[in-house]
Motif scaffolding. Structure first.
Motif, mmCIF file in Angstrom:
data_model
loop_
_atom_site.group_PDB
_atom_site.id
_atom_site.type_symbol
_atom_site.label_atom_id
_atom_site.label_comp_id
_atom_site.label_asym_id
_atom_site.label_seq_id
_atom_site.Cartn_x
_atom_site.Cartn_y
_atom_site.Cartn_z
ATOM 1 N N LYS A 82 0.839 -1.202 0.000
ATOM 2 C CA LYS A 82 0.000 0.000 0.000
ATOM 3 C C LYS A 82 0.873 1.251 0.000
ATOM 4 C CE LYS A 82 -3.559 2.378 2.654
ATOM 5 N NZ LYS A 82 -4.360 2.366 3.888
ATOM 6 N N GLY A 85 2.325 2.185 -3.245
ATOM 7 C CA GLY A 85 1.365 2.546 -4.289
ATOM 8 C C GLY A 85 1.007 1.413 -5.224
ATOM 9 N N GLN A 87 -1.031 -1.318 -4.186
ATOM 10 C CA GLN A 87 -2.394 -1.776 -3.918
ATOM 11 C C GLN A 87 -3.082 -0.843 -2.935
ATOM 12 O OE1 GLN A 87 -1.991 -5.769 -2.354
ATOM 13 N NE2 GLN A 87 -1.602 -5.062 -0.288
ATOM 14 N N TYR A 88 -4.397 -0.993 -2.879
ATOM 15 C CA TYR A 88 -5.209 -0.240 -1.930
ATOM 16 C C TYR A 88 -6.351 -1.136 -1.473
ATOM 17 C CZ TYR A 88 -8.415 0.368 -5.848
ATOM 18 O OH TYR A 88 -9.274 0.127 -6.901
ATOM 19 N N HIS A 95 -7.017 -4.326 -3.806
ATOM 20 C CA HIS A 95 -7.049 -4.151 -5.257
ATOM 21 C C HIS A 95 -5.720 -3.541 -5.692
ATOM 22 C CE1 HIS A 95 -11.467 -4.568 -5.326
ATOM 23 N NE2 HIS A 95 -11.413 -3.913 -4.179
ATOM 24 N N THR A 97 -3.501 -0.909 -7.799
ATOM 25 C CA THR A 97 -3.707 0.428 -8.341
ATOM 26 C C THR A 97 -3.678 0.343 -9.863
ATOM 27 O OG1 THR A 97 -1.345 0.906 -8.223
ATOM 28 C CG2 THR A 97 -2.691 1.562 -6.319
ATOM 29 N N SER A 98 -4.170 1.370 -10.524
ATOM 30 C CA SER A 98 -4.294 1.338 -11.987
ATOM 31 C C SER A 98 -2.964 1.084 -12.688
ATOM 32 C CB SER A 98 -4.927 2.633 -12.501
ATOM 33 O OG SER A 98 -4.123 3.741 -12.136
ATOM 34 N N LYS A 99 -1.863 1.550 -12.107
ATOM 35 C CA LYS A 99 -0.536 1.352 -12.718
ATOM 36 C C LYS A 99 -0.194 -0.139 -12.843
ATOM 37 C CE LYS A 99 4.334 2.516 -12.036
ATOM 38 N NZ LYS A 99 5.304 3.246 -11.210
ATOM 39 N N LYS A 101 -2.650 -2.743 -12.430
ATOM 40 C CA LYS A 101 -3.864 -3.536 -12.623
ATOM 41 C C LYS A 101 -3.824 -4.459 -13.834
ATOM 42 C CE LYS A 101 -7.542 -1.857 -11.195
ATOM 43 N NZ LYS A 101 -8.713 -1.440 -10.577
#
Length: 143
Positions: A82, A85, A87-88, A95, A97-99, A101
């Protein structure tokens, strides 16, 4: 102009022999290089086969398995990811992160559990072989 036919043929034969010797030396050198390259290719083929098999594997690893691998608690493992950066958490589920995913690092699994007489399900994140490799490199670089 003063050379006889025999002298011209002797010179031609000498030049031909030198050319053949030069080509034979070049062939020997290339065969030696080829042997080295074939040995290297054999080593790389084994590595490539392993990598392809592992990355194509359907095996997955839970956060608990991964944190055990790194010798830390699952809470610390998830918090490190987390903080970096990667997962969150949302609605009690981790989930990417978009970077990260769409990199095929994780999959979602569904766990069944009983709540009284009712069967319920809960999704959870698992790490793929590709994700495991990513995490190993990540934690190795953090050392």
């Amino acid at each position: 102009p003063q050379d006889t036919q025999e002298m011209i043929m002797a010179k031609a034969l000498r030049i031909a022999n030198e050319t053949i010797n030069n080509h034979q030396q070049r062939v020997q050198m290339l065969e030696g290089e080829n042997k080295i390259y074939r040995e290297e290719i054999t080593k790389l083929e084994h590595k490539a086969r392993y990598t392809n098999e592992v990355l194509q594997s359907t095996s997955t690893f839970t956060a608990t398995q991964m944190s055990d691998h790194f010798g830390i608690t699952t809470i610390n493992f998830n918090n490190i990811l987390k903080e970096k950066g990667i997962q969150y958490s949302q609605s009690g589920q981790w989930h990417l992160t978009s970077k990260y995913k769409n990199l095929d690092l994780t999959e979602i699994r569904i766990a069944k559990y009983m709540a009284g007489d009712e069967i319920k399900t809960k999704p959870y994140l698992v790490w793929t072989e590709k994700g495991r490799k990513f995490l190993v490199e990540l934690f190795k670089s953090a050392e």
